[in-house]
Design a protein around this motif. Structure first.
Motif, short mmCIF file in Angstrom:
data_model
loop_
_atom_site.label_atom_id
_atom_site.label_comp_id
_atom_site.label_asym_id
_atom_site.label_seq_id
_atom_site.Cartn_x
_atom_site.Cartn_y
_atom_site.Cartn_z
N TYR A 231 0.83 -1.21 0.00
CA TYR A 231 0.00 0.00 0.00
C TYR A 231 0.86 1.26 0.00
O TYR A 231 1.85 1.34 0.73
N ASN B 127 -1.50 -5.72 -5.91
CA ASN B 127 -1.84 -7.11 -5.55
C ASN B 127 -0.58 -7.92 -5.25
O ASN B 127 0.30 -8.04 -6.11
N PRO B 128 -0.47 -8.48 -4.02
CA PRO B 128 0.74 -9.24 -3.69
C PRO B 128 0.73 -10.66 -4.27
O PRO B 128 1.74 -11.32 -4.29
N PHE B 129 -0.42 -11.10 -4.72
CA PHE B 129 -0.59 -12.47 -5.20
C PHE B 129 -0.01 -13.49 -4.23
O PHE B 129 0.55 -14.50 -4.64
N GLN B 130 -0.09 -13.21 -2.98
CA GLN B 130 0.27 -14.17 -1.94
C GLN B 130 -0.40 -13.71 -0.65
O GLN B 130 -0.68 -12.52 -0.48
N TYR C 151 -3.71 -8.24 8.00
CA TYR C 151 -5.17 -8.11 8.16
C TYR C 151 -5.72 -8.71 9.45
O TYR C 151 -6.91 -8.86 9.60
N GLU D 113 -8.22 -3.08 -12.75
CA GLU D 113 -8.62 -4.05 -13.78
C GLU D 113 -8.87 -5.42 -13.17
O GLU D 113 -8.65 -5.63 -11.97
N SER D 114 -9.33 -6.33 -14.00
CA SER D 114 -9.67 -7.66 -13.51
C SER D 114 -8.43 -8.32 -12.90
O SER D 114 -7.36 -8.31 -13.49
N GLY D 115 -8.56 -8.82 -11.68
CA GLY D 115 -7.46 -9.49 -11.02
C GLY D 115 -6.57 -8.55 -10.23
O GLY D 115 -5.57 -8.95 -9.65
N GLY E 6 -7.32 -6.98 -7.54
CA GLY E 6 -7.53 -7.13 -6.09
C GLY E 6 -8.68 -6.33 -5.54
O GLY E 6 -8.74 -6.07 -4.33
N THR F 8 -11.92 -7.12 -5.22
CA THR F 8 -12.80 -7.90 -4.34
C THR F 8 -12.13 -8.12 -2.99
O THR F 8 -12.76 -7.96 -1.94
N GLU F 9 -10.85 -8.48 -3.02
CA GLU F 9 -10.12 -8.69 -1.77
C GLU F 9 -10.11 -7.40 -0.95
O GLU F 9 -10.34 -7.41 0.25
N LEU G 235 -3.47 -20.43 -7.56
CA LEU G 235 -2.64 -19.41 -6.92
C LEU G 235 -1.89 -20.00 -5.74
O LEU G 235 -2.46 -20.76 -4.95
N VAL H 22 -3.20 -20.33 -1.98
CA VAL H 22 -4.66 -20.17 -1.92
C VAL H 22 -5.31 -21.54 -2.08
O VAL H 22 -5.11 -22.23 -3.08
N ARG I 10 -19.31 -13.19 -15.90
CA ARG I 10 -18.16 -13.66 -16.70
C ARG I 10 -18.63 -14.70 -17.70
O ARG I 10 -18.07 -15.75 -17.83
N1 LIG Z 1 -4.45 -8.01 -0.51
C1 LIG Z 1 -4.32 -9.23 -1.02
N2 LIG Z 1 -3.66 -10.19 -0.33
C2 LIG Z 1 -3.50 -11.42 -0.85
N3 LIG Z 1 -3.95 -11.82 -2.05
C3 LIG Z 1 -4.62 -10.92 -2.78
C4 LIG Z 1 -4.85 -9.58 -2.31
N4 LIG Z 1 -5.53 -8.91 -3.26
C5 LIG Z 1 -5.74 -9.80 -4.25
N5 LIG Z 1 -5.20 -11.00 -3.97
C6 LIG Z 1 -5.20 -12.23 -4.82
O1 LIG Z 1 -5.51 -11.88 -6.17
C7 LIG Z 1 -6.68 -12.58 -6.62
C8 LIG Z 1 -7.51 -11.65 -7.48
O2 LIG Z 1 -8.02 -10.61 -6.66
P1 LIG Z 1 -9.54 -10.14 -6.74
O3 LIG Z 1 -10.46 -11.29 -6.97
O4 LIG Z 1 -9.80 -9.29 -5.54
O5 LIG Z 1 -9.45 -9.27 -8.08
P2 LIG Z 1 -10.57 -8.35 -8.74
O6 LIG Z 1 -9.92 -7.05 -9.03
O7 LIG Z 1 -11.79 -8.31 -7.87
O8 LIG Z 1 -10.82 -9.15 -10.08
P3 LIG Z 1 -12.17 -9.25 -10.94
O9 LIG Z 1 -12.46 -7.86 -11.41
O10 LIG Z 1 -11.79 -10.17 -12.04
O11 LIG Z 1 -13.25 -9.79 -10.02
C9 LIG Z 1 -7.42 -13.03 -5.34
O12 LIG Z 1 -8.12 -14.24 -5.53
C10 LIG Z 1 -6.28 -13.21 -4.35
O13 LIG Z 1 -5.75 -14.48 -4.47
#
Ligand SMILES: Nc1ncnc2c1ncn2[C@@H]1O[C@H](COP(=O)(O)OP(=O)(O)OP(=O)(O)O)[C@@H](O)[C@H]1O
Length: 627
Positions: A92, A103-106, A112, A157-159, A161, A163-164, A217, A220, A623
């Motif tokens: 951040y 997005n850390p992808f981990q 949190y 964009e998609s992916g 983060g 939703t997270e 992932l 995950v 989707r």
């Molecule tokens: N803060 C975070 N910590 C850990 N993993 C994260 C974090 N943010 C995102 N991710 C990882 O990235 C993946 C994609 O994130 P997320 O589903 O939130 O994307 P999105 O922007 O909502 O995508 P879409 O628009 O396609 O729904 C999550 O499933 C999760 O594994």
């Protein structure tokens, strides 16, 4: 972001690089407007002085937590700062009042946990490291202490983060509101049993899940996520029976997507392709508790009632496929609306409440090789949000400074009202012309495109691509996007096919039948046109009104790479997202906001009411194959 002039031989600078976006190096020679640079990867580059930026050789090795603290506020500096921080798992970073989240992808659980939430409780913005909790806290305090409504706009964009991030915001707000979860299931075995029950195999075997790629992932576990989802459903009061039905419906949609068709004996007719497709058809019917033969007919036949007789028409395989997808979308969208409503009721959303915190998870600007009506709607939304952002951040700030007669240079920003007019103006905008075309029986995508070409011949934001007969390009704030007009007419028409409605209304499953209440007699036999584009426009208008009555906070999520792996920071990709998200524009003036913002945010009283702003585009954002 103009380059300062004090570049001399020996200066450490940034120059553009086709692969890395920016590369650092040292100036070896100055030749008028040309700057000769030896880059750190050993290349010799000549660049115009306006494209050469000074590098901060004394930059903190750990970066800075707010871009406004950078010695040089320019694109390479911003990128370098984000990269440095990302390497340290500092995902951040603030840019004034925007939070950038990479997005850390981990999993980063320490970020949190409850301890972390407690730390952010009541802390002033900027006191602690940048975090989604800090933004949620500011919004909560403003609501509690000042009785002000707030909104948090999460984009990317998609992916990226979104939703997270939204989940974390909601979790923090729930924590402040003193809501606790009800612990439920823990048995992993259940996942396997459920898979068996819904006849689900590997995700890769389902057509709808493979419209883009399926990824595994690191760290995950889908099984754990599934159980967490079930627990969350317990918490919001979705009963065991309803949960079961939800998953049955979702599974049915997946099976539905695997039904394929072959040419039938008669002209323009189709049959179920093979045994595999027959299995998916039977499973779909079983899960939806409807008759398998009726399901088959609803996909491949159309009944027309005329005053004289009832005519049954068959569909060719291509039309049957579209019919299948329309059915899947209809079910999905009704389910989606049901879930949103249930959550809103459960979390106590009071439509009459005066103060709200709205959390909006919105798709970022999209530009693909092929862009259709979905991208048009997404980009229209982003134009609207950009205008809101501009008005809020740029216009109000500038007016404020002018009012206070503070001497500062007027900052230009690109006003996008002309793009909005092109899209939504009534009459004469693209949506209005599209509706007109949809109502005129003889229209085709070609006549629609021709009408656009004629109408917007001199519009600076509209371009007719050379040689194209149906494509059109819009010059959006974030760049040019070429749309294929081919499916605009079909996609703009919203109706539930009467056969689909009848099939689902007759389902023996109370839940499914409940999603499709019988229609009033007069409207049930006709599939009347209603415009998705116009409805979308109205929903956006209402969203903008809600947003305008709130104090906005922005979170820009960034997807650092396309392989969805940790620790990979793709410069060009990220720069593009920062540009589209207006982050770089905002940086130019954000230094100026800070002193006022703190005072503003700290003078912070009312009830916690969540408004989970309904995903306004439920129907469009699925989707399913149309994307
Ligand atoms: N803060 C975070 N910590 C850990 N993993 C994260 C974090 N943010 C995102 N991710 C990882 O990235 C993946 C994609 O994130 P997320 O589903 O939130 O994307 P999105 O922007 O909502 O995508 P879409 O628009 O396609 O729904 C999550 O499933 C999760 O594994």
């Amino acid at each position: 972001m103009a380059s300062p002039v004090n570049i001399i031989v020996g200066s450490h600078v940034w120059v553009e690089d086709p692969v890395l976006a920016w590369i650092d190096g040292q100036v070896t020679r100055l030749d008028g407007q040309d700057v000769h640079v030896k880059t750190t990867n050993g290349k010799k580059v000549v660049a115009n002085v306006s494209k050469v930026f000074p590098k901060d050789t004394e930059a903190s090795p750990g970066g800075v937590d707010d871009m406004t603290k950078l010695s040089y506020l320019h694109e390479p500096g911003v990128l370098q700062n984000l990269a440095t921080r990302y390497e340290l798992n500092e995902i951040y970073t603030y840019t004034g009042n925007i939070l950038i989240a990479i997005n850390p992808f981990q999993r980063l659980p320490h970020l949190y946990d409850t301890h972390m939430m407690e730390q952010y409780k009541g802390a002033a913005l900027g006191e602690l490291s940048p975090h989604v909790f800090a933004i949620a806290d500011v919004a909560y305090r403003a609501m509690k202490n000042e009785g002000k409504s707030n909104s948090i706009l999460v984009s990317g964009e998609s992916g990226a983060g979104k939703t997270e991030t939204t989940k974390m915001l909601m979790r923090y707000l729930a924590h402040l509101g003193g809501r606790s979860g009800v612990e439920g299931r823990t048995v992993e075995q259940q996942v396997l049993e459920d898979r068996e029950k819904f006849k689900l195999e590997n995700p890769k075997s389902f057509h709808y899940l493979n419209q883009s790629n399926c990824y595994e992932l690191d760290g995950v576990s889908d099984a754990e996520e599934y159980l967490a989802t079930r627990r969350a459903m317990d918490i919001v009061g979705i009963s065991e029976e309803e949960q079961e039905a939800i998953f049955r419906v979702v599974a049915a949609i997946l099976h539905l997507g695997n039904i394929e068709f072959a040419k039938g004996k008669e002209i323009d007719s189709s049959v179920i392709k093979d045994e595999k497709s027959r299995f998916h058809l039977n499973t779909t019917a079983e899960l939806l508790e409807c008759d398998a033969k009726n399901l088959e007919d609803a996909m491949i036949k159309r009944v027309m009632v005329t005053p004289e007789e009832v005519i049954t028409r068959t569909l060719d395989p291509e039309s049957a496929l579209s019919s299948r997808d329309a059915l899947a979308k209809t079910i999905y969208s009704r389910l989606f609306d049901w879930i949103v409503e249930k959550i809103n009721i459960s979390i106590g959303q009071d439509p009459n409440s005066k103060t709200i915190i709205g959390v909006l998870d919105i798709y970022g600007f999209e530009s693909f090789k092929h862009n259709s009506f979905e991208q048009f709607c997404i980009n229209f939304t982003n134009e609207k949000l950009q205008q809101h952002f501009n008005q809020h951040v740029f216009k109000t700030e500038q007016e404020e400074y002018e009012k206070e007669q503070i001497n500062w240079s007027y900052i230009e920003f690109v006003d996008n009202q002309d793009v909005l007019d092109l899209i939504e103006k009534k009459p004469g905008g693209i949506i209005a012309l599209l509706d007109e075309a949809c109502m005129f029986p003889k229209s085709t995508h070609e006549t629609f495109a021709q009408k656009l070409y004629q109408t917007f011949l001199k519009n600076k934001r509209f371009i007719k691509p050379k040689l194209s007969r149906t494509n059109f390009t819009i010059s959006h704030y974030a760049g040019e996007v070429t749309y294929l007009a081919d499916l605009f007419l079909d996609k703009n028409k919203d109706y539930v096919v009467a056969e689909h409605q009848d099939l689902l209304t007759a389902s023996k499953c109370r839940f499914v039948a409940g999603l499709f209440p019988p229609l009033p007699e007069e409207s049930s036999k006709s599939s009347k046109f209603s415009s998705i584009g116009s409805r979308f426009k109205l929903q956006l208008q209402s969203l903008m009104e809600t947003l305008s009555s709130t104090e906005p906070h922005y979170i820009r999520c960034v997807k650092p790479n396309n392989v969805l792996k940790p620790a990979i920071f793709e410069n060009l990709n990220i720069i593009q997202q920062l540009r589209c998200g207006g982050v770089l524009e905002a940086i130019r003036i954000s230094c100026a906001w800070i002193p006022r913002l703190d005072v503003h945010l700290m003078s912070l009283f009312s009830d916690l009411v969540f408004l989970l702003l309904k995903y306004w585009m439920g129907t469009l954002m699925t989707r399913l194959p149309a994307r």
